[in-house]
Design an enzyme around this catalytic site. Structure first.
Site, PDB file in Angstrom:
ATOM      1  N   HIS A   1      20.746   4.997  34.896  1.00  0.00           N
ATOM      2  CA  HIS A   1      21.701   5.927  35.489  1.00  0.00           C
ATOM      3  C   HIS A   1      22.949   6.106  34.630  1.00  0.00           C
ATOM      4  O   HIS A   1      23.880   6.792  35.021  1.00  0.00           O
ATOM      5  CB  HIS A   1      22.085   5.396  36.885  1.00  0.00           C
ATOM      6  CG  HIS A   1      22.705   6.393  37.785  1.00  0.00           C
ATOM      7  ND1 HIS A   1      24.004   6.268  38.251  1.00  0.00           N
ATOM      8  CD2 HIS A   1      22.233   7.544  38.323  1.00  0.00           C
ATOM      9  CE1 HIS A   1      24.299   7.287  39.045  1.00  0.00           C
ATOM     10  NE2 HIS A   1      23.226   8.079  39.100  1.00  0.00           N
TER      11      HIS A   1
ATOM     12  N   LYS B   1      25.667   7.279  31.714  1.00  0.00           N
ATOM     13  CA  LYS B   1      26.029   8.505  31.015  1.00  0.00           C
ATOM     14  C   LYS B   1      26.967   8.116  29.880  1.00  0.00           C
ATOM     15  O   LYS B   1      28.180   7.956  30.070  1.00  0.00           O
ATOM     16  CB  LYS B   1      26.721   9.521  31.927  1.00  0.00           C
ATOM     17  CG  LYS B   1      25.819  10.145  33.005  1.00  0.00           C
ATOM     18  CD  LYS B   1      25.828   9.368  34.277  1.00  0.00           C
ATOM     19  CE  LYS B   1      25.028  10.070  35.380  1.00  0.00           C
ATOM     20  NZ  LYS B   1      24.896   9.231  36.588  1.00  0.00           N
TER      21      LYS B   1
ATOM     22  N   ASP C   1      29.682   9.785  15.769  1.00  0.00           N
ATOM     23  CA  ASP C   1      30.214   9.276  14.495  1.00  0.00           C
ATOM     24  C   ASP C   1      30.932   7.938  14.627  1.00  0.00           C
ATOM     25  O   ASP C   1      31.740   7.569  13.754  1.00  0.00           O
ATOM     26  CB  ASP C   1      31.152  10.308  13.851  1.00  0.00           C
ATOM     27  CG  ASP C   1      30.411  11.513  13.297  1.00  0.00           C
ATOM     28  OD1 ASP C   1      29.176  11.426  13.138  1.00  0.00           O
ATOM     29  OD2 ASP C   1      31.057  12.544  13.035  1.00  0.00           O
TER      30      ASP C   1
ATOM     31  N   HIS D   1      30.752  14.094  43.491  1.00  0.00           N
ATOM     32  CA  HIS D   1      29.865  13.259  42.689  1.00  0.00           C
ATOM     33  C   HIS D   1      30.634  12.205  41.901  1.00  0.00           C
ATOM     34  O   HIS D   1      30.063  11.465  41.106  1.00  0.00           O
ATOM     35  CB  HIS D   1      29.057  14.154  41.735  1.00  0.00           C
ATOM     36  CG  HIS D   1      27.857  13.501  41.129  1.00  0.00           C
ATOM     37  ND1 HIS D   1      27.803  13.104  39.811  1.00  0.00           N
ATOM     38  CD2 HIS D   1      26.655  13.173  41.665  1.00  0.00           C
ATOM     39  CE1 HIS D   1      26.619  12.574  39.555  1.00  0.00           C
ATOM     40  NE2 HIS D   1      25.902  12.604  40.662  1.00  0.00           N
TER      41      HIS D   1
ATOM     42  N   LYS E   1      32.907   8.914  40.611  1.00  0.00           N
ATOM     43  CA  LYS E   1      32.842   7.455  40.736  1.00  0.00           C
ATOM     44  C   LYS E   1      34.074   6.901  40.049  1.00  0.00           C
ATOM     45  O   LYS E   1      34.019   6.350  38.934  1.00  0.00           O
ATOM     46  CB  LYS E   1      31.588   6.883  40.081  1.00  0.00           C
ATOM     47  CG  LYS E   1      30.252   7.492  40.585  1.00  0.00           C
ATOM     48  CD  LYS E   1      29.752   8.523  39.643  1.00  0.00           C
ATOM     49  CE  LYS E   1      28.328   8.994  39.925  1.00  0.00           C
ATOM     50  NZ  LYS E   1      28.024   9.413  41.247  1.00  0.00           N
TER      51      LYS E   1
ATOM     52  N   ASP F   1      47.141   0.119  42.030  1.00  0.00           N
ATOM     53  CA  ASP F   1      48.538   0.049  41.598  1.00  0.00           C
ATOM     54  C   ASP F   1      48.784   1.034  40.458  1.00  0.00           C
ATOM     55  O   ASP F   1      48.252   2.140  40.479  1.00  0.00           O
ATOM     56  CB  ASP F   1      48.910  -1.395  41.243  1.00  0.00           C
ATOM     57  CG  ASP F   1      48.860  -2.313  42.467  1.00  0.00           C
ATOM     58  OD1 ASP F   1      49.030  -1.797  43.597  1.00  0.00           O
ATOM     59  OD2 ASP F   1      48.656  -3.522  42.309  1.00  0.00           O
TER      60      ASP F   1
END
Length: 407
Positions: A119, A121, A126, A295, A297, A302
């Site tokens: 899952h 991403k 470079d 969608h 996350k 603080d």
């Protein structure tokens, strides 16, 4: 370069971090980086579709490979199950490699093996620029997709932490996409500082890092002094996580949660709403984002801690999936993230009225302990689900190699 170790990751100083909101900002930055690549493009993504976004990425990867750039792509077999022969042939002819994590044929037209997905991403270009977040390569992350377009976040990173991300992807390539053997070095080769942020890469796998992301969340929640703000698409964590949040609210921390109000999966909203009374009784504020599917996350604590990544706070992400988050210590970046989320709460969300949440009924005195018992033990139970040795299949390779190769 100063480092601060945890059990599963290393805090790297001297990084620049830029927040990218939604596909419009993310794809523009990613596509520009790939177009300018001179040496290598290393990409891992859950979803890559042959729509306008996936085809533009494909074009840029082919062009990069044609000019001699090393191109390595890993996609998940559940999230990205099919590609046309033309799509694969063009990558192969250009010299790019595309691998599929845990591929399986459909059964009666249905995709199976929802558990233990890759899952993550991640993208490194470079060895100098990296991207981490929750945004997939599909058109449903841009606004012109319509009312089902997703609200989401990612970051662009420059500085010493990029070497950690690159090294992890290299280990992932060699270990069939799992990457469990990767270990961040406390004495990494120094890289030129690009900013003032401290950043740590953390992975979740099904071996020794099975709770790494969750434990970093909980450390920050327990240390919170003033504010906790979590915006997460799929929220149904274990009992310990819930207890830490409620305890923070009870000691005077302003705890605010943003969930999906128009979910792409109805069970996600049903699960989160089953926890509302538990939180509201402790003074937690809850908002539902109702314009389109949420969608994201992301979270902040603080003024000096936040996280962006692929990991939801639900059983799949916390107990089964392979995930990647970055954790960031930088007051300027936290300020930027807070401003974006404040705008979301004030102008695009509906506050949950405590009076609208059903009071606890007598029968819930029996069912709620059962629910929390299940939450407490779910990670162990998840381990009983069917497991197998993950594999990758090389579905696009330079024309001099065999496309059926399994590295």
């Amino acid at each position: 370069m100063t480092t601060h170790d945890t059990r599963d990751g290393v805090w790297r100083s001297g990084n620049r971090v830029d927040l990218l909101e939604n596909g419009e900002e993310f794809f523009a930055a990613v596509f520009a980086a790939i177009a300018a690549a001179r040496h290598e493009v290393l990409l891992e993504t859950f979803i890559l579709f042959e729509d306008k976004i996936g085809l533009e990425l494909h074009r840029l990867l082919v062009e990069a490979a044609q000019r001699g750039v090393r191109v390595e792509v890993l996609v998940d077999g559940y999230g990205s199950p099919e590609f046309s022969p033309e799509f694969l042939a063009q990558l192969s002819a250009a010299g790019a490699r595309l691998r599929m994590f845990d591929p399986h044929r459909r059964l009666l037209g249905m995709r199976l093996h929802v558990f233990r997905r890759m899952h993550r991403k991640l993208l490194v270009v470079d060895g100098t620029t990296a991207f981490v977040g929750g945004i997939n390569f599909s058109a449903d992350h841009v606004a012109d997709f319509g009312p089902e377009a997703k609200q989401d976040y990612a970051v662009r990173l420059q500085g010493p932490v990029v070497a950690d991300i690159r090294d992890f992807i290299e280990v992932s390539i060699a270990s069939r996409g799992v990457g469990s053997d990767w270990q961040p070095s406390a004495d990494a080769t120094p890289m030129q500082a690009a900013g003032d942020a401290q950043v740590m890469l953390l992975l979740r796998d099904n071996t020794r890092r099975s709770t790494a992301i969750e434990q970093e969340y909980r450390r920050a929640i327990r240390a919170a002094r003033r504010e906790i703000l979590i915006a997460n698409a799929y929220f149904f964590p274990g009992y310990g996580f819930l207890r830490d949040l409620r305890n923070a609210a009870r000691r005077g921390v302003a705890v605010s949660l943003i969930f999906q109000g128009e979910p792409d999966t109805q069970i996600a909203l049903t699960a989160a709403r089953s926890l509302y009374r538990y939180f509201i009784d402790a003074g937690v504020r809850i908002h539902e984002y109702c314009e389109r599917p949420f969608h994201g996350k992301v979270a902040l604590v603080d003024d000096d801690w936040c996280t962006v990544g692929s990991s939801n706070l639900d059983p799949l992400s916390l107990s089964l999936n392979l995930e990647a988050n970055v954790f960031i210590r930088d007051e300027g970046f936290v300020r930027d993230l807070r401003a974006r989320l404040d705008d979301l709460r004030q102008h695009h969300c509906k506050a949950v009225d405590p009076a609208s949440v059903p009071k606890r009924r007598a029968w819930q005195s029996l069912t709620r302990p059962l629910l929390f018992h299940c939450l407490r033990h779910f990670p162990d139970w998840a381990g009983w689900l069917p497991a197998h040795t993950p594999r990758t299949r090389l579905v696009s390779a330079p024309v001099t190699t065999r496309a059926s190769e399994t590295p």
